[in-house]
Design a protein around this motif. Structure first.
Motif, PDB file in Angstrom:
ATOM      1  N   MET A   1      -5.046  29.719 -23.358  1.00 56.90           N
ATOM      2  CA  MET A   1      -4.463  28.494 -23.883  1.00 56.90           C
ATOM      3  C   MET A   1      -3.405  28.842 -24.921  1.00 56.90           C
ATOM      4  N   GLU A   2      -2.243  28.176 -24.831  1.00 59.03           N
ATOM      5  CA  GLU A   2      -1.171  28.452 -25.778  1.00 59.03           C
ATOM      6  C   GLU A   2      -1.549  28.004 -27.186  1.00 59.03           C
ATOM      7  N   LYS A   3      -0.861  28.586 -28.166  1.00 61.30           N
ATOM      8  CA  LYS A   3      -1.117  28.209 -29.550  1.00 61.30           C
ATOM      9  C   LYS A   3      -0.807  26.735 -29.763  1.00 61.30           C
ATOM     10  N   LEU A   4      -1.716  26.053 -30.430  1.00 59.80           N
ATOM     11  CA  LEU A   4      -1.532  24.653 -30.772  1.00 59.80           C
ATOM     12  C   LEU A   4      -1.074  24.513 -32.216  1.00 59.80           C
ATOM     13  N   CYS A   5      -0.326  23.456 -32.469  1.00 60.54           N
ATOM     14  CA  CYS A   5      -0.059  22.997 -33.827  1.00 60.54           C
ATOM     15  C   CYS A   5      -0.374  21.516 -33.822  1.00 60.54           C
ATOM     16  N   GLY A   6      -1.209  21.060 -34.731  1.00 58.37           N
ATOM     17  CA  GLY A   6      -1.585  19.659 -34.720  1.00 58.37           C
ATOM     18  C   GLY A   6      -1.711  19.075 -36.113  1.00 58.37           C
ATOM     19  N   PHE A   7      -1.606  17.749 -36.189  1.00 60.13           N
ATOM     20  CA  PHE A   7      -1.853  17.053 -37.454  1.00 60.13           C
ATOM     21  C   PHE A   7      -2.196  15.604 -37.148  1.00 60.13           C
ATOM     22  N   VAL A   8      -2.859  14.959 -38.089  1.00 66.10           N
ATOM     23  CA  VAL A   8      -3.153  13.533 -37.995  1.00 66.10           C
ATOM     24  C   VAL A   8      -2.101  12.791 -38.801  1.00 66.10           C
ATOM     25  N   ALA A   9      -1.493  11.773 -38.191  1.00 65.81           N
ATOM     26  CA  ALA A   9      -0.472  10.994 -38.886  1.00 65.81           C
ATOM     27  C   ALA A   9      -1.073  10.325 -40.118  1.00 65.81           C
ATOM     28  N   PRO A  10      -0.252  10.089 -41.139  1.00 67.21           N
ATOM     29  CA  PRO A  10      -0.773   9.479 -42.372  1.00 67.21           C
ATOM     30  C   PRO A  10      -1.510   8.161 -42.146  1.00 67.21           C
ATOM     31  N   SER A  11      -1.161   7.431 -41.088  1.00 62.68           N
ATOM     32  CA  SER A  11      -1.844   6.167 -40.806  1.00 62.68           C
ATOM     33  C   SER A  11      -3.288   6.375 -40.373  1.00 62.68           C
ATOM     34  N   GLY A  12      -3.601   7.574 -39.867  1.00 61.42           N
ATOM     35  CA  GLY A  12      -4.939   7.863 -39.380  1.00 61.42           C
ATOM     36  C   GLY A  12      -5.230   7.326 -38.003  1.00 61.42           C
ATOM     37  N   VAL A  13      -4.241   6.694 -37.366  1.00 64.82           N
ATOM     38  CA  VAL A  13      -4.449   6.088 -36.051  1.00 64.82           C
ATOM     39  C   VAL A  13      -4.132   7.071 -34.929  1.00 64.82           C
ATOM     40  N   LYS A  14      -3.112   7.881 -35.133  1.00 63.29           N
ATOM     41  CA  LYS A  14      -2.668   8.823 -34.112  1.00 63.29           C
ATOM     42  C   LYS A  14      -2.660  10.246 -34.667  1.00 63.29           C
ATOM     43  N   ALA A  15      -2.861  11.191 -33.759  1.00 55.98           N
ATOM     44  CA  ALA A  15      -2.661  12.605 -34.066  1.00 55.98           C
ATOM     45  C   ALA A  15      -1.600  13.137 -33.113  1.00 55.98           C
ATOM     46  N   TYR A  16      -1.007  14.243 -33.478  1.00 56.52           N
ATOM     47  CA  TYR A  16       0.023  14.860 -32.641  1.00 56.52           C
ATOM     48  C   TYR A  16      -0.302  16.338 -32.479  1.00 56.52           C
ATOM     49  N   PHE A  17      -0.141  16.822 -31.253  1.00 53.13           N
ATOM     50  CA  PHE A  17      -0.337  18.235 -30.960  1.00 53.13           C
ATOM     51  C   PHE A  17       0.930  18.785 -30.301  1.00 53.13           C
ATOM     52  N   PHE A  18       1.357  19.959 -30.757  1.00 50.86           N
ATOM     53  CA  PHE A  18       2.574  20.593 -30.264  1.00 50.86           C
ATOM     54  C   PHE A  18       2.237  21.952 -29.651  1.00 50.86           C
ATOM     55  N   THR A  19       2.909  22.259 -28.564  1.00 53.85           N
ATOM     56  CA  THR A  19       2.821  23.571 -27.924  1.00 53.85           C
ATOM     57  C   THR A  19       4.184  23.889 -27.338  1.00 53.85           C
ATOM     58  N   GLY A  20       4.731  25.048 -27.680  1.00 53.06           N
ATOM     59  CA  GLY A  20       6.037  25.402 -27.133  1.00 53.06           C
ATOM     60  C   GLY A  20       7.064  24.343 -27.468  1.00 53.06           C
ATOM     61  N   GLU A  21       7.716  23.792 -26.432  1.00 53.97           N
ATOM     62  CA  GLU A  21       8.757  22.789 -26.649  1.00 53.97           C
ATOM     63  C   GLU A  21       8.276  21.376 -26.310  1.00 53.97           C
ATOM     64  N   ARG A  22       6.964  21.158 -26.204  1.00 53.39           N
ATOM     65  CA  ARG A  22       6.444  19.857 -25.807  1.00 53.39           C
ATOM     66  C   ARG A  22       5.296  19.434 -26.728  1.00 53.39           C
ATOM     67  N   TYR A  23       4.937  18.143 -26.626  1.00 49.78           N
ATOM     68  CA  TYR A  23       3.891  17.628 -27.506  1.00 49.78           C
ATOM     69  C   TYR A  23       3.182  16.463 -26.831  1.00 49.78           C
ATOM     70  N   ILE A  24       2.021  16.108 -27.382  1.00 47.31           N
ATOM     71  CA  ILE A  24       1.327  14.892 -26.970  1.00 47.31           C
ATOM     72  C   ILE A  24       1.010  14.064 -28.208  1.00 47.31           C
ATOM     73  N   ARG A  25       0.886  12.754 -27.992  1.00 43.68           N
ATOM     74  CA  ARG A  25       0.363  11.857 -29.023  1.00 43.68           C
ATOM     75  C   ARG A  25      -1.081  11.547 -28.652  1.00 43.68           C
ATOM     76  N   TYR A  26      -1.958  11.651 -29.616  1.00 45.76           N
ATOM     77  CA  TYR A  26      -3.400  11.573 -29.368  1.00 45.76           C
ATOM     78  C   TYR A  26      -3.955  10.362 -30.107  1.00 45.76           C
ATOM     79  N   ASP A  27      -4.647   9.491 -29.374  1.00 45.90           N
ATOM     80  CA  ASP A  27      -5.226   8.297 -29.978  1.00 45.90           C
ATOM     81  C   ASP A  27      -6.584   8.640 -30.587  1.00 45.90           C
ATOM     82  N   VAL A  28      -6.711   8.434 -31.893  1.00 40.21           N
ATOM     83  CA  VAL A  28      -7.932   8.832 -32.594  1.00 40.21           C
ATOM     84  C   VAL A  28      -9.130   8.022 -32.115  1.00 40.21           C
ATOM     85  N   GLU A  29      -8.969   6.707 -31.992  1.00 40.36           N
ATOM     86  CA  GLU A  29     -10.102   5.865 -31.602  1.00 40.36           C
ATOM     87  C   GLU A  29     -10.500   6.093 -30.148  1.00 40.36           C
ATOM     88  N   ALA A  30      -9.508   6.182 -29.251  1.00 43.91           N
ATOM     89  CA  ALA A  30      -9.800   6.393 -27.826  1.00 43.91           C
ATOM     90  C   ALA A  30     -10.184   7.835 -27.535  1.00 43.91           C
TER      91      ALA A  30
END
Length: 416
Positions: A1-30
Motif C-alpha cells: 500500500m502506498e504511503k498515505l497522508c491524511g487529516f480531519v477537516a476542522p469541521s470534523g465532518v470530513k477527512a481527506y487522504f492523499f496518495t501520490g497525485e490523487r486524494y479521497i474525501r472521507y465521510d466521518v459519520e458514514a
C-alpha cells in the motif's frame, strides 16, 4: 500500500487522504469515502503541492499545514487558497525536522507531534515552541509502529496512526496501542487504499526495452536523491564522495578521475587531485554539514560527462551482479529493477543480506518486496526520500503485474 497522508477537516465532518497525485474525501459519520473519488489533487486544490504530500496538520485556527520534502505551506481548505508558503520548514517551524516529516498530529491536549523516520518531536501548545530534542518513537509510544506514515485525531477523540497496510488506534491519555490493534487498513477504512483516478493509467516515464531503459533513466531518478556534485565532499559517514553519490574514499580512486581546475578548466595533475582529496578528507566537521560545506573550499571539479560516466560504470557493475543473482531478473517489471538498483546504489551488494526481500522478489510478490525494501535511516535522514521512492517503485511493480501492464516500461514517478 502506498504511503498515505491524511487529516480531519476542522469541521470534523470530513477527512481527506492523499496518495501520490490523487486524494479521497472521507465521510466521518458514514465511515467511508464519498462517491466520485479519487480525484486529482491538482484539479481540486489550487496552489497545493500536486503530488507526494508527506504530512498534513490541521491547526486550531482552521488552517491546515501541508508538508512535502523540506517545504511547508498553510492552506485555507474552506476557501481553497494558500495562506502562506511554500517555504522551508526551517522558516515556518523553527527547530522542527528541517529535511522533512512523515506525519503530524494535533493532540487533544493542544500539543502537536511530528514524526520523521523513527523519531518524533513535540510542539508545546502552551509555550508555542518546538522541543528541539528528537526522541525515538519506539521508546515513547508503547506498541506503536516504529515508523508512522500518517496520524489523525478522529472527532470521536481517538487518535489513529497508519504504517504501510496497517493502522492502530491509540489511547488518547498515554499514546499506547489499543487492544486488538494493529489491523489491516483495507478491512476497516472503506476507500483505502486509494485507487487510480477513473480511467487514469500514467504515461510511462521510460522507453520500452530492457535494462538499458532503466540504465538511461537511472541518473534522472538518482540525482534528486543523491544530488549531483562535481567536487569532492564528505558524506554523512565521513567518506569522500563525488558525482551522484559515488564514493572515492581513497586518494588513488580520486586521482583516476579527470578532475579539472574549477576556475580555469585546466586538467588537474595527479598530485593536485590527491592533495585536494586529503584536504577534504581531513577537514573537521564536513560530514555533519552536507556537501555545500565543501563547495566553499574546493578547487577541483569533474566535468558533467565524467559524472555521467561514473554513474554508468557503477550501474553496469550492479546490473551484472543482480542479473547473475536473481534468476528472473530480465522478467522483472522495470520499476522493480529500478528499485533494486536504488537499494544497491546506497552501499555494498545487498541481496545476500536481505533474505526477506530476495525471497519475495524471486517469487514475484512485489507488495511483500516493497515492505522488505526499507533502508535504515539512523544518522542519515536523507535516506527517507529514497525509502519512499523505493516503496512506490515496488508497489508499482505489483500493480503492473496485477493489471497486466507493460513490464518493460518505467511508470515511476507516477503511482499506479
Amino acid at each position: 500500500m502506498e504511503k498515505l497522508c491524511g487529516f480531519v477537516a476542522p469541521s470534523g465532518v470530513k477527512a481527506y487522504f492523499f496518495t501520490g497525485e490523487r486524494y479521497i474525501r472521507y465521510d466521518v459519520e458514514a465511515d467511508g469515502a464519498d462517491e466520485g473519488y479519487p480525484l486529482a489533487i491538482a484539479d481540486q486544490w489550487p496552489g497545493l503541492f500536486e503530488a507526494d504530500i508527506d504530512a498534513a496538520l490541521p491547526w486550531s485556527d482552521g488552517s491546515v499545514f501541508f508538508f512535502r520534502g523540506d517545504q511547508c505551506l498553510a492552506y485555507d481548505i474552506e476557501n481553497g487558497v494558500v495562506l502562506d508558503g511554500p517555504r522551508p520548514i526551517a522558516e515556518m517551524w523553527p527547530g522542527l525536522f528541517d529535511l522533512g516529516i512523515d506525519a503530524a498530529i494535533l493532540w487533544g491536549s493542544g500539543n502537536a507531534y511530528f514524526f520523521s523516520g523513527e523519531e518524533y518531536q513535540v510542539f508545546d501548545g502552551a509555550s508555542g515552541k518546538i522541543d528541539p530534542e528528537a526522541r525515538p518513537i519506539a521508546g515513547d509510544w508503547p506498541g506503536a509502529f516504529p515508523r508512522i506514515d500518517t496520524a489523525l485525531w478522529w472527532p470521536s477523540g481517538n487518535p489513529y496512526v497508519f504504517s504501510g497496510s496497517e493502522y492502530a488506534r491509540l489511547d488518547p491519555e498515554d499514546g499506547s496501542v489499543a487492544e486488538g490493534f494493529p489491523r489491516p487498513v483495507e478491512e476497516d477504512w472503506r476507500g483505502l487504499p486509494i485507487g487510480p483516478v477513473a480511467g487514469d493509467v500514467p504515461e510511462p516515464a521510460g522507453p520500452a526495452g530492457s535494462a538499458r531503459s532503466v540504465r538511461d533513466f537511472f541518473p534522472e531518478f538518482s540525482a534528486p536523491l543523491e544530488g549531483r556534485v562535481p567536487y569532492l565532499y564528505q558524506d554523512v559517514k565521513g567518506l569522500v564522495t563525488t558525482g551522484v553519490g559515488n564514493l572515492v574514499d581513497s586518494p588513488e580512486e580520486a586521482a583516476a578521475l579527470p578532475f579539472v581546475h574549477a576556475a580555469t578548466g585546466r586538467p588537474a595533475t595527479r598530485a593536485e587531485i590527491e592533495a585536494e582529496w586529503h584536504r577534504i578528507k581531513n577537514e573537521p566537521g564536513l560530514a555533519k554539514k552536507g556537501h555545500l560545506a565543501a563547495k566553499a573550499i574546493h578547487t577541483l571539479e569533474l566535468p558533467d560527462a565524467a559524472i555521467d560516466e561514473l554513474v554508468r560504470k557503477r550501474f553496469d557493475v550492479n546490473e551484472a551482479r543482480m542479473s547473475a543473482f536473481f534468476p528472473g531478473w530480465a522478467d522483472w517489471p522495470a520499476d522493480a529493477r529500478l528499485g533494486a538498483h536504488s537499494i544497491a546504489w546506497t552501499g555494498s551488494f545487498f541481496p545476500t543480506r536481505w533474505p526477506g526481500f530476495t525471497a519475495a522478489a524471486n517469487a514475484g510478490r512485489w507488495e511483500e518486496a516493497a515492505a522488505q525494501s526499507h533502508l535504515r535511516e539512523d544518522g542519515n535522514p536523507g535516506i527517507a526520500p529514497r525509502n519512499r521512492a523505493n516503496l512506490r517503485l515496488f508497489r508499482n511493480a505489483a500493480a503492473v503485474v496485477a493489471r497486466g501492464l507493460d513490464r518493460s516500461r518505467i511508470y515511476y514517478p507516477a503511482a499506479l
